[in-house]
Design an enzyme around this catalytic site. Structure first.
Site, PDB file in Angstrom:
ATOM      1  N   CYS A  18      44.660  35.108  29.712  1.00 56.94           N
ATOM      2  CA  CYS A  18      44.281  35.211  28.301  1.00 56.94           C
ATOM      3  C   CYS A  18      44.882  36.420  27.583  1.00 56.94           C
ATOM      4  O   CYS A  18      46.033  36.415  27.199  1.00 56.94           O
ATOM      5  CB  CYS A  18      42.758  35.211  28.184  1.00 56.94           C
ATOM      6  SG  CYS A  18      42.176  34.743  26.528  1.00 56.94           S
ATOM      7  N   GLU A  78      40.138  30.139  32.282  1.00 57.08           N
ATOM      8  CA  GLU A  78      39.554  31.412  32.685  1.00 57.08           C
ATOM      9  C   GLU A  78      38.070  31.241  32.990  1.00 57.08           C
ATOM     10  O   GLU A  78      37.322  30.638  32.200  1.00 57.08           O
ATOM     11  CB  GLU A  78      39.769  32.401  31.531  1.00 57.08           C
ATOM     12  CG  GLU A  78      39.226  33.785  31.727  1.00 57.08           C
ATOM     13  CD  GLU A  78      39.502  34.677  30.521  1.00 57.08           C
ATOM     14  OE1 GLU A  78      39.308  35.895  30.638  1.00 57.08           O
ATOM     15  OE2 GLU A  78      39.921  34.145  29.462  1.00 57.08           O
ATOM     16  N   LYS A  97      42.776  39.982  35.964  1.00 59.92           N
ATOM     17  CA  LYS A  97      43.186  40.155  34.575  1.00 59.92           C
ATOM     18  C   LYS A  97      43.567  41.616  34.344  1.00 59.92           C
ATOM     19  O   LYS A  97      42.834  42.536  34.703  1.00 59.92           O
ATOM     20  CB  LYS A  97      42.046  39.738  33.646  1.00 59.92           C
ATOM     21  CG  LYS A  97      42.412  39.613  32.176  1.00 59.92           C
ATOM     22  CD  LYS A  97      41.252  38.989  31.410  1.00 59.92           C
ATOM     23  CE  LYS A  97      41.588  38.742  29.954  1.00 59.92           C
ATOM     24  NZ  LYS A  97      40.497  38.027  29.260  1.00 59.92           N
TER      25      LYS A  97
END
Length: 665
Positions: free
Chosen positions: A189, A67, A136
């Site tokens: 994540c 990331e 995300k």
């Protein structure tokens, strides 16, 4: 003796073949842990490019980086500095251009500006273009995380914005990328840690590999928890899961980053990088796409979930635009003993669990039938030994006197002193009732009755002995008001290596789904863990005794002459064939390919092929024996019970399978 030594030995699963593993349904992926420099985009991109050269040479088809690795995850308020955003954009452009050099797709994390709003994105590159941009979905904004200070969640993208950048690349969370015919999805994540991760939807819409770009810091116990999350998500999605997380180079002002690279496949860990290194690293593994597709076809609830959860929302399928090409070798371990628990921390619990499943099955049967006497034929071989050990422990659980177990040794024409003595000594050691009945006279009388020459050691000679023993056991069970406990195992059932209505028959078969390789391992485990030294020595000698029905007279030195594995082939090969044929429905070609890797340095190709043909021939012709098996507990993913896992016509043809075997070399 350490239980870690139980599986040590002769096997070498190294990558020795130069065959094209892609042609056999494997797909190569990589997870990279870079050494980042915070806010130094040029240095970070240099590293990525250098690593891409290395990965491309290895035949990797998809690689994932962490990331925000283009800038560094811990840039803080620098994310809103125009200088950083402009250099990041330049870095993206540079990666886009250089991607044309590689026969692979790679994915990096970078800040992407869309409609004057900044998003934390996964950016996929291939063939000189940006293939897709996935923002995300869930931004952590609690405890040590405060990503909403700089970024907006994916849901904030205006509904009309579906493309981004000079390639008009699709942007959004509804994207599955096609690479060589394999579906690839992405999440970032925190997305994994939510009740319904975006990868769930991706998997239900064709993503067979999920990539996760992460920058997860490390806390006490967090790594083990993360591994359990990835394992469970890959299992629920019936997919591979490739995870890459930030490591050395990220700011340690408040946090520490250990660097994590993990590759899972349907709940199983394939590869794991060492943590806390001060240098970059990566891991590579070949994903078994064929196995994933088999399970998605086989597990009907996966397809049901697809219908229920999609709610009519379309998913965009995008092609990476790279051509297929060969992958040399196979970058994954192929265990030669797929039924046997591996070494390590779980071995004791796994063996104990298997024994307890057997005990539970037998205990319930004894309880509901109010049976306090159990009759077992004890030969001094593996199967009867395992059944006896289970019976003894079952009686202990039920609070029954072990004297209610009647162990009967029935020496015949082929019985050797070694097996006879082990049978007798084991019964004494376990404190059960022991009986010895020679079958020699009865079988000779039977030969006289049917007019069979005792010197002709054919199938009649052998099966008459097996049926005589079964008759004795059944009649003794009638005498004592008990039941006969079967000892036959899964490997024998698969090959039909059992006398029909002989050792094939009992009132309950505790070993019905225990293959020979596992039976050997369980008896050895019982030997290692027992506190009785005498019992240990008996069990270890039984493990070392050649497998034999002992139906043919011993040699001139009194040793076992009739060795089962000389006749039907090595059980470790047959168990390997059985596992991949039933568990995944693989073709003979693919089973052969895997066997050559698993047994490299142990068996040559002609030997593997010879017994592969024997396996398919016997497996098909012996189904009639499996169609009328006694009850017995299932202990693993492969079972041949005609009432449950395996229903096959007894007259099915093996022609197609044997034809493919004959085409192999």
């Amino acid at each position: 003796m350490s239980t870690d030594k139980l599986n040590a030995g002769k096997y070498n699963s190294a990558n020795v073949a130069t065959e094209d593993s892609r042609a056999h349904g494997f797909f190569r992926v990589a997870s990279v842990i870079p050494e980042v420099k915070i806010a130094d985009v040029e240095a970070n991109v240099d590293f990525i490019i250098n690593k891409l050269d290395e990965l491309n040479a290895s035949g990797t088809r998809v690689a994932v980086f962490p990331e925000l690795c283009v800038t560094g995850y811990t840039c803080g308020d620098l994310f809103h500095q125009k200088e950083l955003l402009e250099t990041s954009s330049a870095g993206i452009a540079r990666l886009r251009e250089v991607s044309s050099k590689y026969d692979m797709m790679f994915v990096v994390g970078a800040p992407i500006e869309i409609c004057d709003t900044l998003y934390n994105c996964a950016v996929a590159f291939a063939n000189g273009r940006v293939v897709a941009v996935v923002p995300k979905t869930y931004l952590p904004n609690y405890n040590e995380f405060y990503e909403r200070r700089w970024f907006a969640p994916a849901g904030n993208i205006p509904t009309g914005i579906l493309e981004w950048g000079p390639d008009n690349s699709p942007v959004g969370t509804d994207i599955v990328i096609d690479v060589d015919g394999v579906g690839v999805g992405m999440e970032i994540c925190e997305d994994l840690w939510t009740p319904i991760p975006p990868s769930t939807r991706a998997a239900l819409n064709g993503a067979e590999i999920i990539l996760n770009l992460s920058a997860s810091d490390d806390l006490i116990g967090k790594y083990d928890y993360l591994k359990s999350l990835i394992s469970q998500q890959s299992a629920r999605c019936i997919s591979a899961y490739v995870y890459s997380s930030a490591g050395f180079g990220e700011s340690t002002t408040d946090l520490a980053f250990d660097g994590k690279a993990l590759i899972y496949e349907n709940g199983t860990l394939l590869a794991e990088a060492p943590r806390w290194t001060r240098h970059s690293s990566h891991i590579i593994a070949d994903i078994d796409i064929e196995a994933i597709r088999h399970d998605r076809r086989h597990i009907m609830s996966f397809g049901d979930a697809r219908k229920i959860e999609n709610n009519g929302e379309p998913v965009r399928h995008v092609s990476a635009g790279i051509a297929e090409y060969p992958q040399k070798g196979l970058k994954r371990n192929v265990s030669p003993l797929p039924f046997v628990p591996g070494n390590g921390k779980t071995i004791d619990s796994r063996c104990e669990e298997i024994i307890n499943i057997q005990i539970s099955g037998l205990a319930q049967r004894l309880h509901v039938t109010h049976t306090q006497n159990l009759v077992i034929g004890i030969s001094g071989g593996l199967d009867s030994t395992l059944a006896l050990l289970v019976a003894a422990r079952t009686f202990d659980v039920l609070g029954l006197d072990r004297k209610g177990i009647i162990g009967v040794t029935m020496p015949g024409f082929g019985t050797t002193d070694r097996t006879h003595d082990n049978a007798v000594e084991l019964m004494k050691s376990l404190g059960i009732t022991s009986r010895e009945i020679s079958i020699t006279a009865a079988v000779k009388q039977h030969f006289s009755d049917i007019g069979h020459d005792i010197n002709v050691h054919d199938v009649t000679y052998e099966n008459s002995q097996a049926r005589e023993r079964t008759q004795l056991l059944m009649d003794i069970a009638n005498q004592v008001g008990g039941m006969v406990l079967g000892t036959g195992d899964l490997s024998e059932l698969a090959l039909g290596w059992a006398t029909y209505n002989g050792d094939h028959m009992s009132m309950y078969g505790v070993n019905a789904s225990v293959p020979k390789t596992l039976a050997k391992h369980l008896v050895k485990w019982c030997a290692v863990t027992t506190e009785d030294d005498h019992e240990r020595q008996i069990l270890l000698d039984i493990v070392d005794t050649p497998i034999s029905p002992e139906l043919i007279p011993a040699d001139e030195k009194g040793n076992i002459k009739q060795k089962t594995e000389d006749l039907v082939g090595p059980y470790e090969l047959h168990d390997f064939y059985l596992y991949y044929t039933l568990r995944y429905g693989f073709t003979p070609r693919r089973v052969y390919y895997l066997a050559k890797h698993a047994f490299s340095g142990v068996y040559d190709s002609p030997t593997i092929l010879k017994w592969l043909r024997t396996f398919y021939r016997r497996f098909f012709t012996q189904q009639f024996k499996r169609s009328c098996l006694p009850d017995g507990p299932k202990i693993g993913s492969v079972c041949l019970s005609p009432r449950g896992d395996w229903r096959m016509p007894s007259d099915a043809s093996s022609a197609a399978w044997l034809k493919e075997v004959d085409s192999l070399h």
